[in-house]
Motif scaffolding. Structure first.
Motif, PDB file in Angstrom:
ATOM      1  N   VAL A  56       0.840  -1.198   0.000  1.00 32.45           N
ATOM      2  CA  VAL A  56       0.000   0.000   0.000  1.00 32.45           C
ATOM      3  C   VAL A  56       0.877   1.251   0.000  1.00 32.45           C
ATOM      4  O   VAL A  56       0.570   2.234  -0.681  1.00 32.45           O
ATOM      5  N   VAL A  57       1.990   1.210   0.739  1.00 28.43           N
ATOM      6  CA  VAL A  57       2.927   2.340   0.743  1.00 28.43           C
ATOM      7  C   VAL A  57       3.461   2.576  -0.677  1.00 28.43           C
ATOM      8  O   VAL A  57       3.497   3.718  -1.158  1.00 28.43           O
ATOM      9  N   ASP A  58       3.849   1.502  -1.352  1.00 25.14           N
ATOM     10  CA  ASP A  58       4.354   1.631  -2.720  1.00 25.14           C
ATOM     11  C   ASP A  58       3.285   2.189  -3.655  1.00 25.14           C
ATOM     12  O   ASP A  58       3.568   3.080  -4.473  1.00 25.14           O
ATOM     13  N   ALA A  59       2.066   1.670  -3.541  1.00 27.55           N
ATOM     14  CA  ALA A  59       0.978   2.141  -4.407  1.00 27.55           C
ATOM     15  C   ALA A  59       0.716   3.627  -4.177  1.00 27.55           C
ATOM     16  O   ALA A  59       0.546   4.393  -5.128  1.00 27.55           O
ATOM     17  N   LEU A  64       0.687   9.187  -5.888  1.00 24.49           N
ATOM     18  CA  LEU A  64       1.036  10.578  -5.595  1.00 24.49           C
ATOM     19  C   LEU A  64       1.917  11.159  -6.692  1.00 24.49           C
ATOM     20  O   LEU A  64       1.691  12.287  -7.155  1.00 24.49           O
ATOM     21  N   ALA A  65       2.906  10.410  -7.131  1.00 23.72           N
ATOM     22  CA  ALA A  65       3.777  10.894  -8.211  1.00 23.72           C
ATOM     23  C   ALA A  65       2.970  11.154  -9.479  1.00 23.72           C
ATOM     24  O   ALA A  65       3.163  12.177 -10.156  1.00 23.72           O
ATOM     25  N   ASP A  66       2.036  10.261  -9.798  1.00 19.66           N
ATOM     26  CA  ASP A  66       1.212  10.446 -10.989  1.00 19.66           C
ATOM     27  C   ASP A  66       0.279  11.643 -10.837  1.00 19.66           C
ATOM     28  O   ASP A  66       0.066  12.394 -11.792  1.00 19.66           O
ATOM     29  N   VAL A  67      -0.272  11.835  -9.652  1.00 18.03           N
ATOM     30  CA  VAL A  67      -1.163  12.979  -9.428  1.00 18.03           C
ATOM     31  C   VAL A  67      -0.393  14.291  -9.587  1.00 18.03           C
ATOM     32  O   VAL A  67      -0.888  15.241 -10.198  1.00 18.03           O
ATOM     33  N   LEU A  68       0.820  14.346  -9.066  1.00 13.70           N
ATOM     34  CA  LEU A  68       1.619  15.561  -9.208  1.00 13.70           C
ATOM     35  C   LEU A  68       1.983  15.807 -10.669  1.00 13.70           C
ATOM     36  O   LEU A  68       2.009  16.954 -11.130  1.00 13.70           O
ATOM     37  N   VAL A  93      -9.706  14.695 -12.271  1.00 12.89           N
ATOM     38  CA  VAL A  93      -8.727  13.627 -12.084  1.00 12.89           C
ATOM     39  C   VAL A  93      -7.768  13.975 -10.948  1.00 12.89           C
ATOM     40  O   VAL A  93      -7.469  13.135 -10.092  1.00 12.89           O
ATOM     41  N   VAL A  94      -7.274  15.199 -10.930  1.00 17.02           N
ATOM     42  CA  VAL A  94      -6.338  15.626  -9.882  1.00 17.02           C
ATOM     43  C   VAL A  94      -7.020  15.571  -8.518  1.00 17.02           C
ATOM     44  O   VAL A  94      -6.448  15.053  -7.549  1.00 17.02           O
TER      45      VAL A  94
END
Length: 119
Positions: A56-59, A64-68, A93-94
């Motif tokens: 879950v931490v990895d996901a 978060l990286a994709d949202v940014l 989406v954001v």
């Protein structure tokens, strides 16, 4: 062409909804094919709450990286006056992505609380 472009970190743009639908179908099929057997593996490995936590931490980190990244796309779309419908979809989406990161963080906290009995 797509393989060569991918090696340089480039992505191809698709100009028709038919092409986009084909791409989305292919992405979905590839994702489900890659996930085949995941349930059995996860059942065997995730035998307690702490075993679930690293996944879950990895996901959350990936989301978060994709949202940014998507926030950057949104800023660019706004700054360049792109179609309001596109801006609205990117905003949705954001916002949803940030909500997902919060839910994932809560899930991570739940694994630690369940482990220690701090509910």
């Amino acid at each position: 062409m797509d393989i060569a472009a991918e090696r340089f970190g480039w992505r191809r743009a698709y100009g028709t909804t038919t092409q986009v639908d084909e791409l989305l179908t292919e992405q979905t099929e590839n994702a489900y094919r890659a996930a085949a057997g995941h349930t059995a593996l996860a059942t065997a490995k995730n035998t307690d709450v702490l075993a679930v936590q690293p996944g879950v931490v990895d996901a959350r980190g990936r989301v978060l990286a994709d949202v940014l990244f998507l926030e950057g796309l949104l800023a660019g779309a706004r700054n360049n006056g792109l179609a309001p419908e596109l801006i609205e979809r990117l905003e949705d989406v954001v916002d949803h992505g940030h909500e997902l990161t919060v839910l994932l963080a809560d899930t991570i906290r739940t694994t630690a609380a369940a482990h220690t009995g701090d509910r």
